[in-house]
Design an enzyme around this catalytic site. Structure first.
Site, PDB file in Angstrom:
ATOM      1  CG  ASP A 338      -1.772   1.182   1.387  1.00 20.45           C
ATOM      2  OD1 ASP A 338      -2.654   1.361   0.531  1.00 20.45           O
ATOM      3  OD2 ASP A 338      -1.580   1.945   2.355  1.00 20.45           O
ATOM      4  CD  GLU A 374      -2.077   2.202  -3.505  1.00 20.37           C
ATOM      5  OE1 GLU A 374      -3.284   2.236  -3.808  1.00 20.37           O
ATOM      6  OE2 GLU A 374      -1.673   2.356  -2.339  1.00 20.37           O
TER       7      GLU A 374
END
Length: 679
Positions: A338, A374
């Site tokens: 993330d 990401e």
């Protein structure tokens, strides 16, 4: 000193609590602390007299406490300077979680008494032991009889994003299994996953996490789990009895079924949030090293109140130790990171040579796992798609937006659509990276589901209690004439066809596809495009008591996924073409590609420049010339007929959306659709 416990020197390695022949060794990083204390708790949760650590070396406090056993509950207290302007927030009244604890005795719930600092900037006077979970001494070993890891060919890999609770909460299984790790591997869960022909389960966060203060005040819960307090402890709310054992059993069950499993991890920030919120772990031990800061202020590159300083050796070691634990002991096959740009920052700026990224890639264990980034955060130069080192796959939002616009019918999209279809070589350059580095997706957890993407023009997030201000404002969506649910059969048919066009495009694109769990079920979140706080039927997948329209849509979408995944596995050229002009494949024979217009003639410069064009086709021919594939994409709804691109009329239809058919050596498109044939 508490004379009830004998203490020996112990060892500074490994970090955390380790059971020894004579007791338990404790080793904790707290470099700026003047003194660190071990706080033991009895079975009634009563705190005993703190034991001061007796050794400190290279910033690590350590000692062995003789006679302690596995299962002992404990916490930490750190003594040191209280100088917020220097990021020193030592406060002995705050009980702290061991960053390396493998288990906590309760789920962390925010309380104002967890703060180290008052709103006035003073040292917070209240002891927090009553509202902070205790760490538990736990020896976790890798099981010797685990099923073998699945060996996934990169060109066949397809990610399926799965939320443990959302996937299993409403499955037709025993009630005690619903919403749990073990529910995922129930016979119904495994049967469904295998039916899709996907290879890789991408689990949404399973680190122990906390609901944010503002959500708690709104009487909502953090559902997604992107707010961790521990990088080792397993989230307990998905377990029946023992989260560690049951997580391992889930991984074993998925392995046994032939799946690769990667875990969505949040190493960019922690649940301690802003400086005046919780001091329950890192902040109380080594705030100046664990978190990025400048001029007395946090650098909040995550939007979550803090960001982990991944340029600091303390954080790098913590993250790499955590990753190895989840691979070696818990059994996962990789990670999805993330807000990964934060992991690649040095003092401020991103660089592919950042020490954490290099540490991961040089590690003989971690470098062999599936690593998905990401590639952005909200800090300076926070958009870095295509810039990570070769060992990382990267989520490609450029792909998402282009495919959505093409199928919405926007003009002038054919050239960019073709670029995205072929692996976004403007970001993942030939000679440097394979197209497989591009993780292609149309929907992700943060946004519309695919059903809502074709059902809503506008977000409907009132249930989030933020007056519909949260979530993306522009979703590149369309509702086909009605906002939300409708009984209109024509609109229902158009929406289903659009979902099939999306899914077919995704699985026929060069790169690594990502499917949002629930899209195959035509799952709707009622137009909510930010369901992070909806731990209820809005986000949970529905499996039973379906209307006829939904049942039909589910079967059709699932058949599309299964069919096209089988084609990708059988014909690798559909995922990774090896072209003559790509130096990456100079050692192999070259495949061929030809771009065709609606007359099945080679695309001209004028064709590419025609903004009104909504048609593009291509032929792919493997190096061995064993066959050729004709793939057609048409995003308009006016009828169109296309001659076959070969004089051989013996073309085999491999897949087609409902409005397409072949008769008399011609492909007839009644309206928008996708076709794949082999000749």
């Amino acid at each position: 000193m508490n004379q009830a416990h004998q203490i020996s020197d112990g060892s500074s390695f490994p970090l955390g609590a380790t059971v020894t022949e004579n007791g338990v060794n404790f080793a904790v990083v707290a470099e700026d602390a003047i003194q660190l204390y071990l706080c033991l708790f009895d079975q009634e949760d009563n705190e005993q007299e703190p034991l001061p650590f007796i050794n400190k070396n290279k910033g690590i406090w350590y000692m062995e406490v003789l006679g302690l056993k596995e299962g002992q509950h404990y916490g930490l207290r750190a003594k040191g300077e209280f100088k917020p302007e220097l990021q020193l927030l030592y406060n002995e009244r705050k009980l702290l979680i061991d960053p390396y604890a493998k288990e906590l005795n309760a789920k962390l719930v925010w309380h104002e008494d967890q703060a180290a600092i008052t709103k006035e900037g003073q040292s917070h006077p209240t002891d927090s032991a009553y509202c902070v979970p205790k760490s538990i001494v736990r020896s976790i070993e890798a099981k010797s009889d685990r099923p073998a890891r699945a060996k996934i060919t990169p060109s066949s890999r397809a990610l399926y994003e799965l939320h443990v609770k959302g996937f299993s909460k409403n499955l037709p299984i025993e009630s005690e299994l619903q919403g749990t790790y073990l529910g995922v591997i129930s016979s119904a869960g495994i049967e469904h996953l295998k039916s899709l022909n996907i290879t890789t389960i991408q689990l949404m966060p399973c680190f122990s996490f906390m609901t944010e203060r503002h959500l708690q005040q709104l009487e909502l819960n953090n559902y997604w789990g992107y707010n961790p307090i521990s990088f080792f402890a397993v989230e307990p709310s998905y377990a029946i009895k023992d989260a560690i054992v049951e997580f391992q059993q889930m991984i074993d069950g998925l392995r046994q079924a032939g799946f690769e499993v990667i875990l969505d991890v949040v190493y960019n920030h922690t649940a301690e949030s802003e400086l005046d919120q919780s001091s329950v772990c890192y902040r109380g031990l080594d705030n100046a090293r664990y978190y990025r800061h400048q001029d007395g202020q946090y650098l909040n590159y995550t939007g979550c109140g803090n960001c982990v300083d991944t340029y600091n050796p303390t954080s790098i070691r913590l993250i790499c130790d955590s990753m190895r634990y989840w691979v070696d002991v818990m059994g996962v096959d990789g990670f999805r990171f993330d807000l990964g740009v934060d992991l690649g920052r040095t003092n401020h700026d991103f660089t592919p040579q950042a020490p954490l990224l290099q540490a991961i890639l040089q590690d003989p264990v971690l470098s062999e796992t599936c690593l998905v980034m990401e590639p952005w955060d909200i800090g300076p130069n926070g958009y870095q798609v295509g810039q990570f080192p070769k060992g990382f796959l990267e989520c490609n939002d450029q792909y998402r937006d282009t495919i959505r616009r093409f199928w919405r019918g926007d003009d002038g999209l054919v050239p960019e659509f073709a670029t995205r279809l072929m692996g976004s070589r403007d970001y993942f350059h030939k000679g440097q990276k394979s197209a497989l580095n591009s993780v292609n997706y149309i929907t992700y957890h943060d946004g519309y589901t695919m059903k809502d993407l074709v059902s809503y023009h506008h977000r409907h997030n009132l249930a989030n209690m933020e007056e519909n201000r949260d979530g993306h404002g522009e979703n590149i969506s369309q509702n086909f004439g009605a906002e939300g649910e409708t009984d209109d059969k024509d609109i229902q048919a158009q929406r289903l066809n659009q979902q099939l066009c999306f899914m077919a495009t995704l699985l026929l694109s060069q790169g690594t596809p990502h499917i949002l769990g629930g899209d195959e079920l035509s799952h709707s979140q009622q137009g909510n495009n930010n369901a992070y706080c909806q731990d209820n039927v809005i986000a949970w997948q529905t499996w039973q008591n379906l209307d006829t329209e939904t049942s039909h849509a589910r079967k059709t979408i699932q058949d599309t996924i299964s069919t096209l995944m089988a084609l990708r596995k059988t014909y690798p050229i559909l995922a990774e073409i090896r072209l003559e002009d790509d130096p990456l494949y100079q050692h192999t024979s070259s495949d061929k590609i030809h771009w065709l217009n609606e007359q099945s003639e080679a695309m001209t410069i004028e064709d590419w420049a025609d903004d009104s064009r909504h048609f593009i086709a291509l032929t792919l021919t493997p190096a061995d010339h064993s066959s050729s594939f004709w793939i057609v994409f048409y995003s308009d709804d006016a009828p169109l007929s296309i001659p076959l691109p070969t004089e051989n009329d013996n073309i085999e239809t491999l897949y087609q959306t409902p409005g397409l058919s072949i008769t008399d050596n011609t492909l007839h498109c009644a309206y928008r659709g996708v076709f794949v044939g082999k000749f």
